[in-house]
Design a protein around this motif. Structure first.
Motif, short mmCIF file in Angstrom:
data_model
loop_
_atom_site.label_atom_id
_atom_site.label_comp_id
_atom_site.label_asym_id
_atom_site.label_seq_id
_atom_site.Cartn_x
_atom_site.Cartn_y
_atom_site.Cartn_z
N GLN A 298 0.81 -1.21 0.00
CA GLN A 298 0.00 0.00 0.00
C GLN A 298 0.85 1.26 0.00
O GLN A 298 0.31 2.38 -0.04
CB GLN A 298 -0.92 0.01 1.23
CG GLN A 298 -1.92 -1.12 1.27
CD GLN A 298 -2.99 -0.99 0.21
OE1 GLN A 298 -3.26 0.10 -0.27
NE2 GLN A 298 -3.59 -2.09 -0.19
N ASP A 312 0.95 -10.15 -9.28
CA ASP A 312 -0.48 -9.85 -9.45
C ASP A 312 -1.31 -10.18 -8.22
O ASP A 312 -2.54 -10.16 -8.29
CB ASP A 312 -1.03 -10.63 -10.65
CG ASP A 312 -0.86 -12.14 -10.47
OD1 ASP A 312 -0.05 -12.54 -9.61
OD2 ASP A 312 -1.50 -12.91 -11.21
N ILE A 313 -0.68 -10.46 -7.09
CA ILE A 313 -1.47 -10.81 -5.91
C ILE A 313 -2.10 -9.55 -5.34
O ILE A 313 -1.46 -8.52 -5.17
CB ILE A 313 -0.58 -11.49 -4.84
CG1 ILE A 313 -1.43 -11.89 -3.63
CG2 ILE A 313 0.58 -10.61 -4.42
CD1 ILE A 313 -0.69 -12.73 -2.62
N PRO A 314 -3.41 -9.57 -5.05
CA PRO A 314 -4.06 -8.39 -4.47
C PRO A 314 -3.57 -8.14 -3.04
O PRO A 314 -3.39 -9.09 -2.26
CB PRO A 314 -5.55 -8.76 -4.48
CG PRO A 314 -5.67 -9.93 -5.40
CD PRO A 314 -4.37 -10.65 -5.35
N PRO A 315 -3.33 -6.89 -2.65
CA PRO A 315 -2.91 -6.62 -1.27
C PRO A 315 -3.93 -7.09 -0.24
O PRO A 315 -3.56 -7.47 0.87
CB PRO A 315 -2.76 -5.09 -1.24
CG PRO A 315 -2.52 -4.71 -2.67
CD PRO A 315 -3.33 -5.68 -3.49
N GLY A 316 -5.21 -7.08 -0.62
CA GLY A 316 -6.22 -7.55 0.33
C GLY A 316 -6.05 -8.99 0.74
O GLY A 316 -6.41 -9.39 1.85
N THR A 317 -5.47 -9.82 -0.15
CA THR A 317 -5.22 -11.21 0.20
C THR A 317 -4.21 -11.31 1.34
O THR A 317 -4.37 -12.12 2.26
CB THR A 317 -4.69 -11.97 -1.04
OG1 THR A 317 -5.68 -11.92 -2.06
CG2 THR A 317 -4.40 -13.42 -0.70
N ASP A 355 -9.31 -14.98 -2.78
CA ASP A 355 -9.81 -13.83 -3.54
C ASP A 355 -11.34 -13.80 -3.46
O ASP A 355 -12.05 -14.14 -4.41
CB ASP A 355 -9.33 -13.92 -4.99
CG ASP A 355 -9.50 -12.59 -5.71
OD1 ASP A 355 -10.01 -11.65 -5.07
OD2 ASP A 355 -9.13 -12.50 -6.89
N ASP A 357 -13.22 -11.23 -3.23
CA ASP A 357 -13.82 -10.14 -4.00
C ASP A 357 -14.27 -10.61 -5.37
O ASP A 357 -15.34 -10.22 -5.86
CB ASP A 357 -12.80 -9.00 -4.15
CG ASP A 357 -12.51 -8.32 -2.82
OD1 ASP A 357 -13.35 -8.46 -1.92
OD2 ASP A 357 -11.46 -7.68 -2.69
N ARG A 441 -4.42 -19.04 -12.20
CA ARG A 441 -4.91 -17.73 -11.77
C ARG A 441 -6.42 -17.78 -11.55
O ARG A 441 -7.21 -17.45 -12.44
CB ARG A 441 -4.55 -16.66 -12.79
CG ARG A 441 -3.04 -16.48 -12.97
CD ARG A 441 -2.71 -15.44 -14.01
NE ARG A 441 -3.24 -14.14 -13.66
CZ ARG A 441 -3.11 -13.06 -14.43
NH1 ARG A 441 -2.46 -13.14 -15.58
NH2 ARG A 441 -3.62 -11.91 -14.06
N SER A 443 -8.47 -15.96 -9.86
CA SER A 443 -9.19 -14.69 -9.94
C SER A 443 -9.48 -14.31 -11.39
O SER A 443 -10.58 -13.85 -11.73
CB SER A 443 -8.38 -13.59 -9.27
OG SER A 443 -7.10 -13.46 -9.87
N MET A 473 -8.55 -5.88 -16.14
CA MET A 473 -7.89 -7.12 -15.77
C MET A 473 -7.67 -8.03 -16.97
O MET A 473 -6.61 -8.63 -17.15
CB MET A 473 -8.72 -7.84 -14.70
CG MET A 473 -8.02 -8.97 -14.01
SD MET A 473 -8.98 -9.57 -12.58
CE MET A 473 -7.87 -10.83 -11.96
#
Length: 576
Positions: A298, A312-317, A355, A357, A441, A443, A473
């Motif tokens: 972040q 490509d990993i989301p920070p939320g994960t 993931d 989301d 992948r 997501s 995406m």
């Protein structure tokens, strides 16, 4: 001379030497300068953050014979005796050992009226005051409210909620905060320089982090590490004392969780168990690294807490994994087999969808399409062709001609669009592509399931998405998808990502491979005898009760059922 531990040897002697607590230091210093000293103080906060130390410094400041700018000189008889805990005018009481009413009455209440023997104030320091009984607090209440002018009470506690509100309301309360890691590391550096101890910056950082905001704990750990390392403090020495595994082990566990690699996670725990590391400390360090990686992603932190993370990993994960590890820590803490409990708990994180989301977006999209009735439907002719391809050859009715123009439904249905889903290699290639993307992948796989495809040209496909996020995406992944399609289809296919809120003519939704298999299993196959009888009977003279095949254009009920069951109805026999 007997050895003096570092925590006692380097205990601050003035407010300027105390790390942190700037507000409290400034308030007390100004109170002494302005002669606004209160009759009772309550210091509360976590252990090792300077409560008792500042209480002693305040006593020295009040009774110093030669103060300088509100600070004790440290050389007069009063300062020397207080530092050595020998002053008869500064009474330090351990409330945990004197909890009863009789102790409070004999030590405080009956003696508080006597004037100081030499100094200006008689100071009572009550450490761990929350340990006093209810009767002792009640007995002390009147004395704290209206003490003699020469008496000052300083009460220190780690559990302020256990001190009666009647005591707190009659005192000035100061909340002590945990000392920051930077301040602890700076103080450790000063101590090691004075003691001529060789250290590594990483070792001091590990000690500061493990102290949890307690300076006393940090200096005590430094003392242990210096003894274990024979005068040298290194990172591996500190990890050995703390029970922390090497960084590589924790990093491999973090990557195993992110990549859902059960074999790598088990290998890391094998090494963890073989070398005898503390499982609870390992899980805590893993949680801290994942949290630091989230903050770094972040833009709120530096360094690389977890090395080798997918780009490509989301920070939320990372944030979700760190939060779930908090629950695992509480579970492992009370287990009789911590290593086993930690490993099994981490395996459950691998099985849990990360993931969320993408799953929520997919469900919301399905819900909106069902609510608006705008779900894409295949033309009846092409849909019948698909069903015939899935059904076994021997159950196909011979009365239907091979030419599509001669079908009864062809007159009422539009001609097949040239952008229909291609049969053969391209369609198979897309199905194989979805299978490979689902494994690598997930997501992106969820997004591709909701994408509509326009096969405008054999070598150029348009991928239509309903949201800007999905379009972006897919657009980023287009080069990788084109390489996969070239391997599967044997030809170069250009993919173009587009966003369209309204339905696009010729756009088709490719079925989920798993749903296609399920639809094939649900195909209704007529009994062989009934099929034979239907073929032998003349069509013009069919009995009124005989079943006949209908399409969505002929019967609105069938069209509605196709929407409800997502096109899984392959045949319906209607009996009048």
């Amino acid at each position: 001379m007997a050895y003096e531990n570092l925590a006692a040897k380097y205990r601050p002697a003035t407010l300027g030497e105390v790390m942190g607590q700037e507000t409290i230091k400034q308030t007390l210093q100004n109170a002494v300068k302005l002669d606004r000293v209160a009759h009772s103080y309550v210091f509360y906060g976590p252990r090792g953050c300077g409560k008792t130390t500042i209480a002693r410094i305040l006593a020295k400041t009040l009774n110093c014979h030669h103060p300088k700018d509100g600070a004790p000189c440290g050389k007069c008889a009063s300062c020397t005796e207080i530092a050595e805990s020998k002053s008869i005018d500064v009474i330090e009481i351990d409330a945990a050992s004197n909890t009863g009413v009789d102790k409070v009455r004999s030590v405080i209440i009956e003696q508080v009226g006597f004037a100081p023997s030499r100094d200006k104030y008689k100071v009572y320091i009550l450490d761990e005051v929350h340990m006093l009984s209810t009767g002792a607090f009640n007995a002390l209440l009147k004395t704290v409210e209206e003490p003699p002018a020469h008496v000052v009470f300083v009460m220190a506690t780690t559990e302020q909620n256990k001190v009666p509100a009647t005591i707190l309301s009659r005192s000035q309360c100061f909340r002590f905060r945990p000392i920051s890691e930077a301040d602890i590391a700076a103080r450790l550096k000063e101590v090691t320089t004075a003691e001529k101890i060789k250290t590594e910056p990483e070792a001091l950082r590990l000690i500061a982090r493990s102290a949890g905001g307690a300076m006393r704990d940090a200096i005590t750990m430094l003392d242990r590490a210096a003894s274990f390392g024979r005068g040298e403090v290194k990172a591996e020495v500190v990890n050995e004392l703390l029970g922390h595994p090497d960084f590589e082990v924790i990093n491999s566990m973090a990557l195993a969780l992110v990549n859902r690699d059960g074999a790598a996670l088990h290998a890391a725990f094998d090494k963890l168990t073989g070398e005898g590391y503390d499982a609870l400390a390992t899980v805590r360090e893993l949680r801290n690294n994942l949290a630091a990686a989230f903050l770094a992603a972040q833009g709120f932190g530096g360094g690389e807490p977890v090395r080798g993370l997918p780009k490509d990993i989301p920070p939320g994960t990372l944030a979700r994994l760190s939060r779930k590890l908090n629950v695992i820590i509480e579970e492992v803490k009370f287990s009789d087999s911590q290593a086993l409990a930690a490993e099994v708990a981490l395996f459950t994180l691998i099985e849990t969808p990360q993931d969320l989301d993408a799953l929520v977006r997919r469900l919301e999209g399905m819900e909106s399409r069902l609510a608006s009735g705008a779900a894409p439907e295949l033309p009846p002719a092409s849909g019948q062709k698909k069903n015939e391809a899935l059904a076994p050859a021997e159950v196909q009715p011979p009365r239907q001609p091979a030419v599509p123009a001669a079908r009864p439904a062809a007159a009422s249905s539009p001609a097949p669009s040239p952008a229909a889903v291609p049969a053969g290699a391209p369609a198979d290639a897309w199905k194989k592509l979805l299978g490979q993307v689902a494994a690598k992948r997930p997501s992106l796989y969820n997004v591709l399931l909701s994408v509509k495809i326009v096969f405008s040209e054999p070598a150029s496909w348009r991928l239509i998405s309903g949201t800007k996020f999905e379009t972006g995406m897919v657009e980023k992944a287009c080069p990788e998808l084109e390489e996969m399609l070239e391997r599967f289809a044997g030809m170069k296919i250009k993919l173009t990502a587009e966003q369209a809120a309204a339905p696009v003519a010729g756009a088709q939704t490719m079925p989920d491979p798993g749903e296609a298999d399920a639809a094939q299993e649900e195909t209704i196959i007529e009994d062989s005898m009934e099929a034979e009888a239907a073929r032998e009977a003349p069509a013009p003279h069919r009995a009124a009760s005989a079943p006949r095949q209908v399409s969505g254009d002929e019967e609105p009920e069938l069209k509605h059922l196709n929407k409800v069951f997502h096109g899984r109805i392959t045949k319906i026999n209607k009996v009048k």
